[in-house]
Design an enzyme around this catalytic site. Structure first.
Site, PDB file in Angstrom:
ATOM      1  N   ILE A 128       0.870  -1.178   0.000  1.00 17.85           N
ATOM      2  CA  ILE A 128       0.000   0.000   0.000  1.00 17.85           C
ATOM      3  C   ILE A 128       0.905   1.225   0.000  1.00 17.85           C
ATOM      4  CG2 ILE A 128      -1.772   1.244   1.291  1.00 17.85           C
ATOM      5  CD1 ILE A 128      -2.620  -1.504   2.446  1.00 17.85           C
ATOM      6  N   GLU A 129       1.029   1.866  -1.152  1.00 16.22           N
ATOM      7  CA  GLU A 129       2.027   2.922  -1.328  1.00 16.22           C
ATOM      8  C   GLU A 129       1.373   4.287  -1.530  1.00 16.22           C
ATOM      9  OE1 GLU A 129       5.105   1.830  -4.106  1.00 16.22           O
ATOM     10  OE2 GLU A 129       4.761  -0.309  -3.781  1.00 16.22           O
ATOM     11  N   GLN A 130       0.296   4.528  -0.812  1.00 15.41           N
ATOM     12  CA  GLN A 130      -0.471   5.760  -0.981  1.00 15.41           C
ATOM     13  C   GLN A 130      -0.009   6.839   0.003  1.00 15.41           C
ATOM     14  OE1 GLN A 130      -4.654   4.377  -0.731  1.00 15.41           O
ATOM     15  NE2 GLN A 130      -3.802   2.411  -1.338  1.00 15.41           N
TER      16      GLN A 130
END
Length: 366
Positions: A128-130
């Protein structure tokens, strides 16, 4: 239809036998034991991301401990990985705004653990690279997701592994201001993506190493300074590089690149394009400069001209630069090493390519 008590005791073993038969039949492996989850842990983790094709059949399985499935599920891969004692884990990605509501979060985790069970898999890699602001609802929701995911997987798939991907530094890289120490405590370990380190270039806009040595190591110091146990950190290394078109190339090989802003920074590696290590090896020896070495960044690079006469500079990692980082992994006592990704080498029958590919796998272990 009603069944008497006596009839039930007769019927019950038959139903049980039928259920067991269906369970065995659901296993796609020639040996049903291969559908059992991997429960043991290795002293040194070698973590591989699988993304496409059949190249997994030519990985060096003597070194692999975990494969993260970033491609469609392949039961043959699951059976083979288990036969080698390696875990196969799901990819987990979800918009953070979707899991602020605890009910949505629980439903997402339940869906993933059920999928892992159906596919006889061994855990999940949360990728999850948000962007997240510290102290925001998303900040707390992400931490809660890691906790619930870990607790559910560990409870329902004994020995399963839950990992979380983080940028090369905890210093809000790409605006990812996560609860790093809390997340590390809650999952099995962090996979540190020590690559794409030029995603935000705050200095002059020039081409540089994908994973500069000193900058990479500084990131681990920063994680440990947060109180994270080094055994909770796996170093990710790149099996790819960046090809930049130079606006100007100086005599000392400084390549000026176009301004490509990213999340507040004036320049970024978006000015270049990613190139697989296998493709780089086909080009470097015929380039105008041949392989060069930057001692400050401890990284190889080379220059070449395209058909239009444009000058390019390519920065990448090879066995020499990777071995230096793996030596640090062992000296610092990190959990292990991994790469993005296992499919970027040349697995053809060409003898030169075979040597190059074997050297890259060997560099992970020293």
């Amino acid at each position: 239809m009603e069944t008497s008590a006596a009839g039930w005791w007769i019927l019950c073993p038959l139903l049980f036998l039928q259920q067991v038969t269906l369970s065995w039949a659901a296993c796609p492996c020639p040996d049903p034991a291969l559908c059992e989850p991997i429960t043991h842990s290795q002293d040194f983790e070698v973590y591989v991301f699988y993304t496409r094709g059949q190249s997994w059949k030519r990985y060096d399985w003597s070194k692999i401990t975990t494969v993260a499935l970033f491609a469609p599920y392949d039961p043959e891969l699951m059976c083979f990985a288990h036969s080698k004692g390696a875990r196969l884990v799901l990819k987990g990605d979800v918009p953070i705004n979707d899991i602020i509501d605890p009910r949505n979060r629980t439903a997402w985790v339940r869906e993933k653990v059920n999928l892992a069970k159906r596919q006889f898999m061994d855990g999940i890699n949360l990728d999850i690279e948000q962007p997240v602001t510290e102290g925001s609802p998303q900040y707390y929701a992400l931490t809660a997701l890691v906790q619930e995911t870990t607790e559910t997987f560990h409870r329902e798939i004994p020995g399963s592994q839950v990992t979380f991907d983080v940028a090369w530094s905890p210093a809000c890289v790409d605006l990812r201001c996560y609860n790093y120490s809390g997340i590390a405590d809650l999952c099995d370990f962090l996979f540190v993506m020590s690559y794409d380190e030029q995603s935000q270039i705050w200095t002059e806009c020039v081409a540089g190493a994908n994973a500069p040595y000193n900058q990479t190591l500084r990131g681990y110091d920063e994680f440990v300074d947060l109180g994270i146990d080094p055994k909770k950190l796996v170093m990710g290394v790149p099996w790819y590089g960046y090809d930049y078109t130079c606006l100007n190339l100086s005599k000392d090989h400084t390549c000026s690149i176009p301004n490509k802003p990213f999340r507040g920074a004036p320049c970024s590696d978006a000015a270049g394009r990613k190139v697989a290590y296998g493709a780089i090896m086909k080009q470097v020896n015929g380039s105008s400069s041949g392989r060069l070495w930057d001692e400050a960044q401890k990284s190889p690079f080379y220059n070449y001209k395209d058909r239009k006469g444009n000058v390019h500079q390519v920065w990448y990692d090879d066995p020499q630069s990777i071995a230096l980082k793996v030596a640090y992994v062992k000296k610092r006592g990190l959990r292990g090493v991994g790469m993005w990704n296992g499919d970027l080498l040349d697995y053809s029958s060409d003898p030169v390519a075979q040597q190059q590919t074997a050297a890259m796998w060997k560099a992970l272990i020293l």
